[in-house]
Scaffold this motif. Sequence first.
Motif, PDB file in Angstrom:
ATOM      1  N   TYR A  58     -34.736  33.894   2.045  1.00 29.52           N
ATOM      2  CA  TYR A  58     -33.743  32.829   1.945  1.00 29.52           C
ATOM      3  C   TYR A  58     -32.720  32.934   3.083  1.00 29.52           C
ATOM      4  N   THR A  59     -32.234  34.153   3.317  1.00 26.93           N
ATOM      5  CA  THR A  59     -31.220  34.343   4.358  1.00 26.93           C
ATOM      6  C   THR A  59     -31.762  33.931   5.731  1.00 26.93           C
ATOM      7  N   ALA A 116     -34.211  31.898   6.292  1.00 23.02           N
ATOM      8  CA  ALA A 116     -34.413  30.453   6.318  1.00 23.02           C
ATOM      9  C   ALA A 116     -33.099  29.741   6.637  1.00 23.02           C
ATOM     10  N   ARG A 117     -32.002  30.223   6.059  1.00 26.98           N
ATOM     11  CA  ARG A 117     -30.706  29.584   6.305  1.00 26.98           C
ATOM     12  C   ARG A 117     -30.150  29.905   7.690  1.00 26.98           C
ATOM     13  N   LEU A 118     -30.652  30.981   8.276  1.00 28.50           N
ATOM     14  CA  LEU A 118     -30.214  31.360   9.624  1.00 28.50           C
ATOM     15  C   LEU A 118     -30.562  30.259  10.625  1.00 28.50           C
ATOM     16  N   ARG A 119     -31.722  29.640  10.386  1.00 30.44           N
ATOM     17  CA  ARG A 119     -32.141  28.548  11.243  1.00 30.44           C
ATOM     18  C   ARG A 119     -31.072  27.453  11.181  1.00 30.44           C
ATOM     19  N   HIS A 120     -30.745  26.891  12.321  1.00 29.62           N
ATOM     20  CA  HIS A 120     -29.753  25.830  12.441  1.00 29.62           C
ATOM     21  C   HIS A 120     -28.327  26.309  12.191  1.00 29.62           C
ATOM     22  N   SER A 121     -28.129  27.618  12.043  1.00 31.60           N
ATOM     23  CA  SER A 121     -26.773  28.140  12.140  1.00 31.60           C
ATOM     24  C   SER A 121     -26.554  28.462  13.613  1.00 31.60           C
ATOM     25  N   ARG A 122     -25.343  28.879  13.950  1.00 29.59           N
ATOM     26  CA  ARG A 122     -25.050  29.213  15.349  1.00 29.59           C
ATOM     27  C   ARG A 122     -26.051  30.237  15.881  1.00 29.59           C
ATOM     28  N   TRP A 124     -29.636  28.742  16.321  1.00 26.47           N
ATOM     29  CA  TRP A 124     -29.781  27.917  17.522  1.00 26.47           C
ATOM     30  C   TRP A 124     -29.839  28.789  18.771  1.00 26.47           C
ATOM     31  N   CYS A 125     -29.029  29.839  18.800  1.00 29.79           N
ATOM     32  CA  CYS A 125     -29.027  30.725  19.968  1.00 29.79           C
ATOM     33  C   CYS A 125     -30.383  31.418  20.105  1.00 29.79           C
ATOM     34  N   GLU A 185     -33.270  30.450  19.021  1.00 30.01           N
ATOM     35  CA  GLU A 185     -34.304  29.486  19.385  1.00 30.01           C
ATOM     36  C   GLU A 185     -34.186  29.075  20.850  1.00 30.01           C
ATOM     37  N   ARG A 204     -43.058  29.999  13.912  1.00 27.94           N
ATOM     38  CA  ARG A 204     -42.121  28.882  14.051  1.00 27.94           C
ATOM     39  C   ARG A 204     -41.248  28.715  12.811  1.00 27.94           C
ATOM     40  N   MET A 209     -38.716  22.078  21.147  1.00 28.47           N
ATOM     41  CA  MET A 209     -37.732  21.371  20.322  1.00 28.47           C
ATOM     42  C   MET A 209     -37.836  19.870  20.578  1.00 28.47           C
ATOM     43  N   LEU A 213     -19.193  25.188  16.083  1.00 25.58           N
ATOM     44  CA  LEU A 213     -19.084  26.547  15.557  1.00 25.58           C
ATOM     45  C   LEU A 213     -20.301  26.946  14.723  1.00 25.58           C
ATOM     46  N   ARG A 214     -20.717  26.050  13.802  1.00 27.55           N
ATOM     47  CA  ARG A 214     -21.887  26.278  12.946  1.00 27.55           C
ATOM     48  C   ARG A 214     -21.905  27.661  12.300  1.00 27.55           C
ATOM     49  N   PHE A 262     -22.335  30.836   9.819  1.00 28.92           N
ATOM     50  CA  PHE A 262     -23.508  31.153   9.010  1.00 28.92           C
ATOM     51  C   PHE A 262     -23.222  31.082   7.507  1.00 28.92           C
ATOM     52  N   ARG A 297     -23.400  27.863   5.603  1.00 29.25           N
ATOM     53  CA  ARG A 297     -24.798  27.440   5.542  1.00 29.25           C
ATOM     54  C   ARG A 297     -25.566  28.244   4.505  1.00 29.25           C
ATOM     55  N   LEU A 298     -25.310  29.563   4.490  1.00 26.35           N
ATOM     56  CA  LEU A 298     -26.031  30.432   3.558  1.00 26.35           C
ATOM     57  C   LEU A 298     -25.798  29.972   2.124  1.00 26.35           C
TER      58      LEU A 298
END
Lengths: 296, 255
Positions: free
Chosen positions: A141-142, A144-150, A153-154, A156, A224, B92, B107-108, B110, B113-114
């Motif tokens: 879960y963690t 999965a949520r990491l994706r699209h966080s700051r 994105w870095c 990726e 991916r 992408m 900022l996004r 974590f 989001r979590l």
Amino acid sequence: MEALCQFFAIYGSLVNFIGINALLALSLYLTMAAGQLSLGSAAFAGIGGYTAGILTMKLGVPFLLSVAAGSILSGLVGLIIGLPVLRLRGVFLAIATLSFGEVVRIAVLNLDITGGAQGLVGIPNLTKTWGIYLALAVAGYTIARLRHSRIGWCFESIREDETAASAMGINTTYYKTLSFVLGAILAGFAGGLYAHLNYIITPREFGFSVAVDLLIFNIVGGIRVWYGPVLGAVLLTALPEILRGTGVTAGPIRMALNGLILLLVILFLPNGLVSIFGRTGQEREKAPVDAVPEEG
Amino acid sequence: MFVHVKDVTRTFGGVKALDGISLAVKRGEVHGLIGPNGAGKTTLINVLSGIIAPSSGEVILDNSPVQTLPAYKLAARGVARTFQNIRLFPAMTCLENVIAGQHLVALRPFFPRLFCLPSAGRQEKEHRRQAMDCLARVGIESKAHFPARALSYGERRRLEIARALASRPRLLLLDEPVAGMRQQEVEQVGSLIQSLAAEGMTILLIEHNMSFVMGLCATITVLNFGRTLVTGNPNQVSRHPEVIEAYLGASENNA
Ligand SMILES: Nc1ncnc2c1ncn2[C@@H]1O[C@H](COP(=O)(O)OP(=O)(O)OP(=O)(O)O)[C@@H](O)[C@H]1O
Ligand SMILES: [Mg+2]
């Protein structure tokens, strides 16, 4: 209920092993998400496993605390190794992490406190199946949520093009090291759980072939999305047992089988098995049929 | 002066790619950088964006020396760029490329989001909207959900500009922004650059397309063998005898 108990009596250790492998595959995924090819995850699991095992066995430290300590130590080693090693790219990085793994293995072989080649014997069996799968659920879960966080994105961006990533403001050294350390922490944690499953751990269980297996889980499952490595770990760990159930003794040919599956996946599903189900890179590549210049 | 390059050299092995170059760019101007192949134009942009370090000399950005800073720190000072050989994030989508490009301004965090906090969802929506605006600005909003690698050559160049704009830079470095584009696209990019400059952005661009450079740039610097040959407005530059000899005469056929 009785059937379930019977299933567990036979396959309990396999179920545990699948969970551990899935956790280890995820730990490598964290590092590969930032485009860094590491063959050091097995050694990090070894650091976590031996540390946790020694702490509970010889010092009587509570189970969770020793697993956490092994995980943290593994992360610290990851930090120390990662900073110089991550200057390397691609195959050179793989070789450097592989050598690191060998150093760890040889150290464990020759130290007294780790029990040498005989292994560390007499670790209490404290890891429960539900504990492994709880850890897997939290980690999955963690991540999965990491994706699209700051951070996501870095990672990726760096994986896609490191130079472009740095030109748009990403501190690539920091994020590459972070991906390496996070991977080491999770691998160390999984190693700690693993150490408390079987009374004994030996250096072989954290050797080169394990590191390669983890890489294969990732590539076969697909890197991916986060559940790719989990899928790869589950399938390839269960496969020899399933074959044995049908009468084929797959033990000796396991490596060859993994190799064959790897080859087929690379040839026909370059984004891994996950690209079979829908919206991943594979499908998106095929989607734009009208991508040719529209006017002029 | 917003950008001041003072006596910068850069050598690769024995090759002097930059040989004591000096250059000044005013705030808010569109400054053209021209010169024959191998003159050192791309190397200069690499130095200005921190991708490579100068061997000697000084680079002043907004009154502070920046020649020792790595690329990501220069980006944080407001420098964005595109690449001559186009460096997108190919797997992408276009929209994701631009969202990734928002790194410095988004900022996004974590933990929201979590835990799926509503604030994270709102922010994400806002970032997508801003990214769509960037795509619209370069005219490829209809390709938002296409992977970058599926775009035509000209669209890729425009997407790269959109990604650079996502960080709201003060200095935009464009390395041959209209190379390989059709005339209609060239004009679109030309008016985009004009409107960016009108908003106060400083733009330094390399281009071999002479009519594009002459029509767009207030000031043009001509490089040759890693040195500044001449700096001036388009009129002065195009009349300069050495320029005609070193550059314009040679490129008459392929312009
Ligand atoms: N990374 C590098 N390593 C070695 N040599 C380089 C490097 N970058 C540039 N050079 C050399 O420096 C010189 C200047 O190259 P540069 O790319 O700056 O030219 P340019 O003016 O951009 O040319 P073009 O119009 O062809 O793009 C060339 O001789 C080139 O071979
Ligand atoms: Mg160039």
